[in-house]
Write an enzyme that holds these catalytic residues in place. Structure first.
Site, PDB file in Angstrom:
ATOM      1  N   ARG A 104       0.802  -1.223   0.000  1.00  0.00           N
ATOM      2  CA  ARG A 104       0.000   0.000   0.000  1.00  0.00           C
ATOM      3  C   ARG A 104       0.831   1.267   0.000  1.00  0.00           C
ATOM      4  O   ARG A 104       0.647   2.140  -0.838  1.00  0.00           O
ATOM      5  CB  ARG A 104      -0.879   0.035   1.255  1.00  0.00           C
ATOM      6  CG  ARG A 104      -2.334  -0.099   1.050  1.00  0.00           C
ATOM      7  CD  ARG A 104      -2.982  -0.339   2.387  1.00  0.00           C
ATOM      8  NE  ARG A 104      -2.099  -1.165   3.214  1.00  0.00           N
ATOM      9  CZ  ARG A 104      -1.949  -2.455   3.047  1.00  0.00           C
ATOM     10  NH1 ARG A 104      -2.617  -3.081   2.126  1.00  0.00           N
ATOM     11  NH2 ARG A 104      -1.129  -3.147   3.799  1.00  0.00           N
ATOM     12  N   THR A 105       1.747   1.344   0.940  1.00  0.00           N
ATOM     13  CA  THR A 105       2.447   2.619   1.118  1.00  0.00           C
ATOM     14  C   THR A 105       3.295   2.963  -0.107  1.00  0.00           C
ATOM     15  O   THR A 105       3.281   4.089  -0.589  1.00  0.00           O
ATOM     16  CB  THR A 105       3.315   2.574   2.396  1.00  0.00           C
ATOM     17  OG1 THR A 105       2.497   2.172   3.482  1.00  0.00           O
ATOM     18  CG2 THR A 105       3.917   3.927   2.701  1.00  0.00           C
TER      19      THR A 105
ATOM     20  N   LYS B 244      25.104  -4.655  -0.152  1.00  0.00           N
ATOM     21  CA  LYS B 244      26.574  -4.640  -0.187  1.00  0.00           C
ATOM     22  C   LYS B 244      27.136  -3.948   1.051  1.00  0.00           C
ATOM     23  O   LYS B 244      28.336  -3.729   1.153  1.00  0.00           O
ATOM     24  CB  LYS B 244      27.054  -3.883  -1.436  1.00  0.00           C
ATOM     25  CG  LYS B 244      26.629  -4.514  -2.740  1.00  0.00           C
ATOM     26  CD  LYS B 244      27.108  -3.631  -3.891  1.00  0.00           C
ATOM     27  CE  LYS B 244      26.437  -4.030  -5.189  1.00  0.00           C
ATOM     28  NZ  LYS B 244      26.617  -2.991  -6.221  1.00  0.00           N
TER      29      LYS B 244
ATOM     30  N   ARG C 259      11.130   3.668   3.526  1.00  0.00           N
ATOM     31  CA  ARG C 259      10.669   2.720   4.551  1.00  0.00           C
ATOM     32  C   ARG C 259      11.857   1.856   4.940  1.00  0.00           C
ATOM     33  O   ARG C 259      12.617   1.412   4.078  1.00  0.00           O
ATOM     34  CB  ARG C 259       9.544   1.840   4.029  1.00  0.00           C
ATOM     35  CG  ARG C 259       9.289   0.662   4.975  1.00  0.00           C
ATOM     36  CD  ARG C 259       7.962   0.039   4.812  1.00  0.00           C
ATOM     37  NE  ARG C 259       6.922   0.939   5.244  1.00  0.00           N
ATOM     38  CZ  ARG C 259       5.670   0.542   5.457  1.00  0.00           C
ATOM     39  NH1 ARG C 259       5.333  -0.717   5.289  1.00  0.00           N
ATOM     40  NH2 ARG C 259       4.754   1.405   5.839  1.00  0.00           N
TER      41      ARG C 259
ATOM     42  N   HIS D  19       5.139   6.523  11.430  1.00  0.00           N
ATOM     43  CA  HIS D  19       4.590   6.341  10.082  1.00  0.00           C
ATOM     44  C   HIS D  19       3.687   7.557   9.831  1.00  0.00           C
ATOM     45  O   HIS D  19       2.475   7.449   9.788  1.00  0.00           O
ATOM     46  CB  HIS D  19       3.806   5.022  10.031  1.00  0.00           C
ATOM     47  CG  HIS D  19       3.431   4.591   8.651  1.00  0.00           C
ATOM     48  ND1 HIS D  19       3.778   5.287   7.522  1.00  0.00           N
ATOM     49  CD2 HIS D  19       2.732   3.509   8.222  1.00  0.00           C
ATOM     50  CE1 HIS D  19       3.302   4.656   6.458  1.00  0.00           C
ATOM     51  NE2 HIS D  19       2.660   3.579   6.863  1.00  0.00           N
TER      52      HIS D  19
END
Lengths: 307, 138
Positions: free
Chosen positions: A54-55, A83, A104, A132
């Site tokens: 969703r986000t 890496k 995120r 959030h």
């Protein structure tokens, strides 16, 4: 940090700024064509170190609907993080390619590190169980659109109120509006943490009560914010079994609810809201998803300084 | 107990009893080549007991760190055997690289080179929180 504006924590936005974002979002909804070229030539980098449907798609569709374009990655394995590149270095590198970042990350504080090192705005799209902010903006726009106001209402928060970051942010954000009181519905084990109770509710003299019974609370509520009660949060399996069904929303539990109730959920849901409730006009959670796109459009415009 | 008189140096006084060694480590006084004395459990009118640090040189002190340990600490600057200045460190707004975030989910636990930074969020209760994850310092 320089003059570049970021959004890492919802508390850094003033009530006036939140109101302005809502106003812009409402205008976008009314006049989408007016905004369809606002970000032409601008790039959003979605740096998603953990999966999110969703986000990420909400951010990407928000930028595309503003006429901009999108680059990025959707899991850490497909980025230089695999890496061993630091978040700080990634933020500096992406600043050379994009105009704004949505990040995120599973670790708390990673977007803050990015903001301290990037030369472009950074939006926190969720950092572990911490913040959030765009979910909270989504919730506020949804409440505004459903109710026509953000004050003078009784907000019920139900489910896992201890670990649910969306609930903590919503309580903090709604506490800034006049005439809001809360009913906190959860098992004893999952009540809101002390810092929410003391630093937000008690410190600001916000009326609230705590209860284990969703049915008892239901008639008072204008907003019901549902969250999921997760098995892994319980120490005792017996307690989980005893309590889990109490917080599953079914049509019969809405018998005593107001006709004007609005049911919100940050999604994804698992079983805490029965599919049968979806048909009820009081169920707002899918409209809430759509609102997420509009408020993110408004936020991108604000942070990029696009009028 | 007799400790030699300082001619040019610093006396860090009114350290809460038992925290002198902690401060000695924070200030990295072990790296100095001059004489340094730590006096533990000295009698104190205000607190009953206190610790004192005497440094036989005038060095740059991290006043934020002193204020963080205890804003009641005082710093006497001694020149020519006389106290020329008495300083009172304040509780700092931000403290860098002294305390470490204990939250296992904080970005500082993985990115080892990140400086641990805490900001004062409640002056009255002396609450510091990690700027990255908001975890309260202990």
């Amino acid at each position: 940090m320089s003059d570049i504006r970021h959004l890492i924590d919802i508390s850094t936005l003033t009530v006036e700024e939140i109101d302005a974002l809502i106003k812009t979002a409402l205008d976008i909804i009314e006049n989408p064509a007016k905004y369809s070229e606002k970000c032409r030539g601008k790039k959003l980098a979605t740096l998603f170190y953990e999966p999110s449907t969703r986000t990420r798609l909400s951010f990407e569709s928000a930028m595309l609907e503003l006429g901009g374009s999108v680059i990025g990655f959707s899991e850490a394995q497909s980025s230089s993080a695999s890496k061993g590149e630091s978040v700080a270095d990634t933020a500096k590198v992406i600043s050379c390619f994009a105009d704004i970042i949505a990040m995120r990350h599973p670790l708390e504080g990673a977007p803050m590190v990015a903001a301290l090192n990037a030369s472009i705005p950074v939006i926190n799209a969720g950092d572990g169980g911490h913040n959030h902010p765009t979910q909270t903006l989504t919730d506020l726009l949804t409440i505004y659109r459903e109710k026509g106001r953000l004050g003078h209402m009784t907000v019920g928060c139900c489910g896992d109120l201890k670990f649910g970051r969306t609930v903590h942010s919503l309580i903090a954000a709604m506490s800034r509006y006049e005439g809001v009181d809360f009913v906190l519905i959860s098992p004893e084990e999952l009540r809101v943490p002390e810092n929410v109770r003391n630093d937000i509710l008690k410190a600001n003299n916000i009326p609230y009560r705590e209860t284990e019974s969703l049915l008892e609370a239901m008639p008072d509520l204008d907003i019901l914010y549902m969250t999921r009660v997760q098995r892994e949060r319980f120490i005792s399996e017996a307690d989980y079994v005893r309590l889990k069904d109490t917080y599953i929303m079914t049509p019969d539990k809405l018998m005593d609810a107001k006709e004007t109730l609005s049911i919100l959920h940050p999604l994804p849901r698992v079983n805490e809201i029965s599919v049968a409730v979806d048909k009820d006009p009081r169920a707002c959670y899918f409209r809430q998803v759509l609102n997420g796109k509009y408020i993110r459009m408004a936020l991108i415009l604000m942070l990029l300084g696009v009028k | 107990m007799l400790i030699g008189t300082i001619v040019d140096g610093i006396v860090i006084d009114h350290i809460p009893a038992g925290r002198g060694m902690e401060l000695y480590k924070y200030l990295e006084l072990d790296k100095l080549s001059c004489e340094v004395a730590l006096i533990k459990n000295a009698p104190s009118e205000k607190r009953g007991k206190k610790d004192i640090l005497k440094i036989n040189d005038i060095i740059d002190l991290n006043f934020d760190l002193l204020g963080y340990v205890d804003p009641g600490i005082t710093v006497d600057i001694i020149r020519g055997g006389k106290r020329v200045e008495k300083l009172h460190p304040e509780l700092p707004e931000v403290i860098r690289g002294v305390i470490h975030c204990k939250n296992p989910r904080c970005i500082t636990q993985v990115e080892q080179e990140l400086e641990h930074v805490f900001r004062l969020t409640d002056r009255e209760k002396k609450v510091y929180r990690c700027i990255y994850c908001d975890t309260r310092a202990k």
